[in-house]
Design a protein around this motif. Structure first.
Motif, PDB file in Angstrom:
ATOM      1  N   VAL A   1      10.340 -11.007 -32.538  1.00 35.47           N
ATOM      2  CA  VAL A   1      10.768 -10.972 -31.141  1.00 35.47           C
ATOM      3  C   VAL A   1      11.933 -11.923 -30.878  1.00 35.47           C
ATOM      4  O   VAL A   1      12.192 -12.312 -29.745  1.00 35.47           O
ATOM      5  CB  VAL A   1       9.595 -11.303 -30.186  1.00 35.47           C
ATOM      6  CG1 VAL A   1       8.541 -10.225 -30.262  1.00 35.47           C
ATOM      7  CG2 VAL A   1       8.977 -12.661 -30.508  1.00 35.47           C
ATOM      8  N   GLY A   2      12.636 -12.300 -31.962  1.00 30.61           N
ATOM      9  CA  GLY A   2      13.834 -13.108 -31.788  1.00 30.61           C
ATOM     10  C   GLY A   2      13.634 -14.594 -31.874  1.00 30.61           C
ATOM     11  O   GLY A   2      14.562 -15.361 -31.611  1.00 30.61           O
ATOM     12  N   GLY A   3      12.441 -15.048 -32.247  1.00 34.00           N
ATOM     13  CA  GLY A   3      12.195 -16.477 -32.384  1.00 34.00           C
ATOM     14  C   GLY A   3      12.296 -16.907 -33.832  1.00 34.00           C
ATOM     15  O   GLY A   3      11.806 -16.227 -34.726  1.00 34.00           O
TER      16      GLY A   3
ATOM     17  N   ALA B   1      23.144  -9.963 -46.814  1.00 32.16           N
ATOM     18  CA  ALA B   1      23.966 -11.067 -46.318  1.00 32.16           C
ATOM     19  C   ALA B   1      24.521 -10.769 -44.929  1.00 32.16           C
ATOM     20  O   ALA B   1      25.678 -11.066 -44.621  1.00 32.16           O
ATOM     21  CB  ALA B   1      25.094 -11.377 -47.302  1.00 32.16           C
ATOM     22  N   ASP B   2      23.683 -10.199 -44.100  1.00 26.00           N
ATOM     23  CA  ASP B   2      24.085  -9.844 -42.737  1.00 26.00           C
ATOM     24  C   ASP B   2      23.302 -10.750 -41.788  1.00 26.00           C
ATOM     25  O   ASP B   2      22.153 -10.470 -41.432  1.00 26.00           O
ATOM     26  CB  ASP B   2      23.771  -8.370 -42.483  1.00 26.00           C
ATOM     27  CG  ASP B   2      24.578  -7.793 -41.331  1.00 26.00           C
ATOM     28  OD1 ASP B   2      25.384  -8.541 -40.753  1.00 26.00           O
ATOM     29  OD2 ASP B   2      24.387  -6.608 -41.019  1.00 26.00           O
ATOM     30  N   PHE B   3      23.923 -11.869 -41.402  1.00 25.78           N
ATOM     31  CA  PHE B   3      23.206 -12.919 -40.689  1.00 25.78           C
ATOM     32  C   PHE B   3      23.550 -12.964 -39.205  1.00 25.78           C
ATOM     33  O   PHE B   3      24.693 -12.738 -38.809  1.00 25.78           O
ATOM     34  CB  PHE B   3      23.509 -14.279 -41.328  1.00 25.78           C
ATOM     35  CG  PHE B   3      23.131 -14.360 -42.772  1.00 25.78           C
ATOM     36  CD1 PHE B   3      21.800 -14.449 -43.155  1.00 25.78           C
ATOM     37  CD2 PHE B   3      24.104 -14.317 -43.768  1.00 25.78           C
ATOM     38  CE1 PHE B   3      21.438 -14.509 -44.490  1.00 25.78           C
ATOM     39  CE2 PHE B   3      23.752 -14.385 -45.099  1.00 25.78           C
ATOM     40  CZ  PHE B   3      22.419 -14.480 -45.468  1.00 25.78           C
ATOM     41  N   ALA B   4      22.520 -13.282 -38.411  1.00 28.73           N
ATOM     42  CA  ALA B   4      22.717 -13.434 -36.974  1.00 28.73           C
ATOM     43  C   ALA B   4      23.530 -14.691 -36.689  1.00 28.73           C
ATOM     44  O   ALA B   4      23.397 -15.714 -37.361  1.00 28.73           O
ATOM     45  CB  ALA B   4      21.369 -13.519 -36.273  1.00 28.73           C
ATOM     46  N   LYS B   5      24.362 -14.588 -35.663  1.00 30.81           N
ATOM     47  CA  LYS B   5      25.132 -15.739 -35.216  1.00 30.81           C
ATOM     48  C   LYS B   5      24.599 -16.302 -33.903  1.00 30.81           C
ATOM     49  O   LYS B   5      25.002 -17.377 -33.472  1.00 30.81           O
ATOM     50  CB  LYS B   5      26.610 -15.362 -35.060  1.00 30.81           C
ATOM     51  CG  LYS B   5      27.290 -14.967 -36.377  1.00 30.81           C
ATOM     52  CD  LYS B   5      28.752 -14.642 -36.147  1.00 30.81           C
ATOM     53  CE  LYS B   5      29.464 -14.387 -37.470  1.00 30.81           C
ATOM     54  NZ  LYS B   5      28.918 -13.246 -38.210  1.00 30.81           N
ATOM     55  N   ASP B   6      23.718 -15.545 -33.256  1.00 24.26           N
ATOM     56  CA  ASP B   6      23.087 -16.030 -32.024  1.00 24.26           C
ATOM     57  C   ASP B   6      21.709 -15.398 -31.916  1.00 24.26           C
ATOM     58  O   ASP B   6      21.340 -14.532 -32.708  1.00 24.26           O
ATOM     59  CB  ASP B   6      23.939 -15.702 -30.789  1.00 24.26           C
ATOM     60  CG  ASP B   6      24.178 -14.211 -30.629  1.00 24.26           C
ATOM     61  OD1 ASP B   6      23.183 -13.461 -30.441  1.00 24.26           O
ATOM     62  OD2 ASP B   6      25.343 -13.775 -30.689  1.00 24.26           O
ATOM     63  N   TYR B   7      20.942 -15.806 -30.928  1.00 21.85           N
ATOM     64  CA  TYR B   7      19.542 -15.394 -30.821  1.00 21.85           C
ATOM     65  C   TYR B   7      19.355 -14.022 -30.171  1.00 21.85           C
ATOM     66  O   TYR B   7      18.232 -13.562 -30.016  1.00 21.85           O
ATOM     67  CB  TYR B   7      18.738 -16.458 -30.066  1.00 21.85           C
ATOM     68  CG  TYR B   7      18.728 -17.771 -30.804  1.00 21.85           C
ATOM     69  CD1 TYR B   7      17.909 -17.943 -31.908  1.00 21.85           C
ATOM     70  CD2 TYR B   7      19.575 -18.803 -30.436  1.00 21.85           C
ATOM     71  CE1 TYR B   7      17.921 -19.130 -32.626  1.00 21.85           C
ATOM     72  CE2 TYR B   7      19.592 -19.998 -31.142  1.00 21.85           C
ATOM     73  CZ  TYR B   7      18.775 -20.152 -32.243  1.00 21.85           C
ATOM     74  OH  TYR B   7      18.787 -21.329 -32.951  1.00 21.85           O
ATOM     75  N   ASN B   8      20.447 -13.364 -29.821  1.00 24.49           N
ATOM     76  CA  ASN B   8      20.352 -12.012 -29.275  1.00 24.49           C
ATOM     77  C   ASN B   8      20.470 -10.959 -30.366  1.00 24.49           C
ATOM     78  O   ASN B   8      20.315  -9.773 -30.102  1.00 24.49           O
ATOM     79  CB  ASN B   8      21.446 -11.780 -28.224  1.00 24.49           C
ATOM     80  CG  ASN B   8      21.276 -12.663 -27.014  1.00 24.49           C
ATOM     81  OD1 ASN B   8      20.168 -12.812 -26.521  1.00 24.49           O
ATOM     82  ND2 ASN B   8      22.357 -13.272 -26.540  1.00 24.49           N
ATOM     83  N   SER B   9      20.760 -11.389 -31.568  1.00 26.41           N
ATOM     84  CA  SER B   9      21.005 -10.452 -32.667  1.00 26.41           C
ATOM     85  C   SER B   9      19.699 -10.007 -33.320  1.00 26.41           C
ATOM     86  O   SER B   9      18.751 -10.788 -33.419  1.00 26.41           O
ATOM     87  CB  SER B   9      21.893 -11.118 -33.718  1.00 26.41           C
ATOM     88  OG  SER B   9      21.984 -10.309 -34.878  1.00 26.41           O
ATOM     89  N   PRO B  10      19.636  -8.760 -33.794  1.00 27.50           N
ATOM     90  CA  PRO B  10      18.450  -8.285 -34.520  1.00 27.50           C
ATOM     91  C   PRO B  10      18.492  -8.631 -36.004  1.00 27.50           C
ATOM     92  O   PRO B  10      17.578  -8.275 -36.743  1.00 27.50           O
ATOM     93  CB  PRO B  10      18.524  -6.772 -34.324  1.00 27.50           C
ATOM     94  CG  PRO B  10      19.992  -6.485 -34.280  1.00 27.50           C
ATOM     95  CD  PRO B  10      20.610  -7.661 -33.557  1.00 27.50           C
ATOM     96  N   LYS B  11      19.543  -9.331 -36.455  1.00 26.91           N
ATOM     97  CA  LYS B  11      19.740  -9.584 -37.879  1.00 26.91           C
ATOM     98  C   LYS B  11      18.989 -10.834 -38.344  1.00 26.91           C
ATOM     99  O   LYS B  11      18.310 -11.500 -37.566  1.00 26.91           O
ATOM    100  CB  LYS B  11      21.239  -9.702 -38.160  1.00 26.91           C
ATOM    101  CG  LYS B  11      22.009  -8.433 -37.798  1.00 26.91           C
ATOM    102  CD  LYS B  11      23.493  -8.583 -38.018  1.00 26.91           C
ATOM    103  CE  LYS B  11      24.246  -7.306 -37.616  1.00 26.91           C
ATOM    104  NZ  LYS B  11      25.704  -7.445 -37.821  1.00 26.91           N
ATOM    105  N   CYS B  12      19.110 -11.161 -39.632  1.00 22.14           N
ATOM    106  CA  CYS B  12      18.412 -12.308 -40.211  1.00 22.14           C
ATOM    107  C   CYS B  12      18.854 -13.598 -39.536  1.00 22.14           C
ATOM    108  O   CYS B  12      20.043 -13.851 -39.356  1.00 22.14           O
ATOM    109  CB  CYS B  12      18.699 -12.379 -41.707  1.00 22.14           C
ATOM    110  SG  CYS B  12      17.925 -13.801 -42.510  1.00 22.14           S
TER     111      CYS B  12
END
Length: 354
Positions: free
Chosen positions: A280-282, A239-250
């Motif tokens: 690659v962040g997409g 449950a560790d989610f990205a909040k922006d597109y620079n994050s390596p998370k889900c």
């Protein structure tokens, strides 16, 4: 459901020594699939055409981007011969979605060459009607050709559709094969070349027909979801989610459809094993799916259900992440008996020996 048919007698494939590949990209298309395939390496299209792949029949490729001809009638000659029944066996590859020429008014949606007698443009549909029934095999490359893609979205004026929608999902080639759908926008290059190579081995009598799912996709390529092969899947579990597109998370909360999309790109990469949308962040926007693009829009919004699934995962994931953090800290320390002192403190005790 597995689709397994064979162009043979007694269930045994009959080999051929030579195959022509008639590749028409005059569907509603951007030619992106042709361009993508030039990056393939497993195998490279050059290796297939030049005979460097052992066991394949001799392959003659006719593709406008990859053709050495000057175009015009010289390029069209094998297509015209096949339409007359004078060229066989051949595999018909269609790139781009199929427009509905019954609603074209006084014009046409797309064409490929001209009628030799009248000079009028010949529609893509005209060619499909004449070539598909004579083809040893038929392959749809890219999401536009397989399911209609971008051109078939709601509100389109062309009535665009995929090849199976046009020919019928029960279509069978002269070899008894169904249409082989290899979706992607554009297609992942090695996915297509691997499928084509399997088909060519079948033509040579050296392999069974490629196993397809109910949507006529190669099972071994599209049998798993993006999420199952994604480098970021472990973050979802925690449950560790990205909040922006620079994050390596889900990225599921910022628009990724990976958990429900059938595609192997995160695991396979894009070129030489490198790349692949989430890698690659997409975000995954579902470009390999029959419901693309309509059912995945707006692309940057959280998918329906993602808030519920991520909320359900939050308490479990937070607990697991905390416990793993504690364990990680423990195993990141060396045992206390590793020292340079005079006493042995590892617990070694040979007293059990006789």
């Amino acid at each position: 459901m597995t689709v397994e048919t064979t162009g043979s007698t007694n269930g045994r494939p009959q080999g051929v020594d030579e195959v022509h590949i008639l590749w028409i990209s005059e569907g509603l298309s951007c030619d992106g699939d042709t361009v993508s395939v030039t990056a393939a390496s497993q195998p490279a299209i050059e290796d297939v055409v030049t005979g460097l792949v052992p066991g394949l029949p001799t392959v003659h490729l006719y593709n406008k981007v990859l053709s050495p001809t000057l175009g015009g009638e010289e390029y069209l000659a094998p297509f015209r011969a096949a339409a007359r029944g004078e060229l066989a066996p051949f595999v018909l590859v269609i790139e781009g979605s199929i427009p509905n020429e019954n609603i074209n008014g006084d014009g046409y949606w797309t064409s490929f060459g001209n009628d030799e007698r009248t000079g009028e443009p010949l529609t893509l549909n005209w060619w499909i009607d004449r070539l598909a029934p004579r083809a040893w095999g038929v392959v749809a490359i890219g999401t536009c050709a397989t399911y209609g893609g971008i051109h078939a979205m709601a509100g389109n004026p062309t009535g665009a559709m995929g090849l199976a929608d046009y020919l019928g999902w029960d279509f069978r080639s002269t070899a008894g094969l169904p249409i082989v759908n290899v979706p992607g926008c554009p297609v992942q290059p090695d996915n297509f070349m691997e499928t084509l190579t399997w088909l060519l081995y079948h033509a040579a009598g050296a392999a069974p027909p490629p196993p397809l799912d109910e949507l006529l996709r190669p099972q071994w390529i599209f049998g798993r979801t993006v999420h199952e092969g994604c480098d970021r899947a472990g973050y979802y579990e925690q449950a560790d989610f990205a909040k922006d597109y620079n994050s390596p998370k889900c990225q599921v909360k910022i628009g990724c459809w990976g958990p429900v999309v059938n595609c192997n790109v995160p695991k396979r990469g894009w070129m030489g094993g490198i790349g692949g949308c989430p890698n690659v962040g997409g975000i995954c926007i579902g470009c390999t799916m029959p419901g693309f693009p309509d059912k995945f829009m707006p692309f940057m919004d959280m998918p329906p259900g993602a808030s519920v699934s991520s909320l359900a995962a939050k308490p479990y994931g937070a607990f697991i992440r905390r416990m793993r953090g504690i364990t990680n800290g423990t195993v990141n320390k060396e045992p206390k008996w590793r020292h340079n002192k005079e006493a042995l403190t590892s617990g070694y005790d040979p007293r059990y020996r006789p």
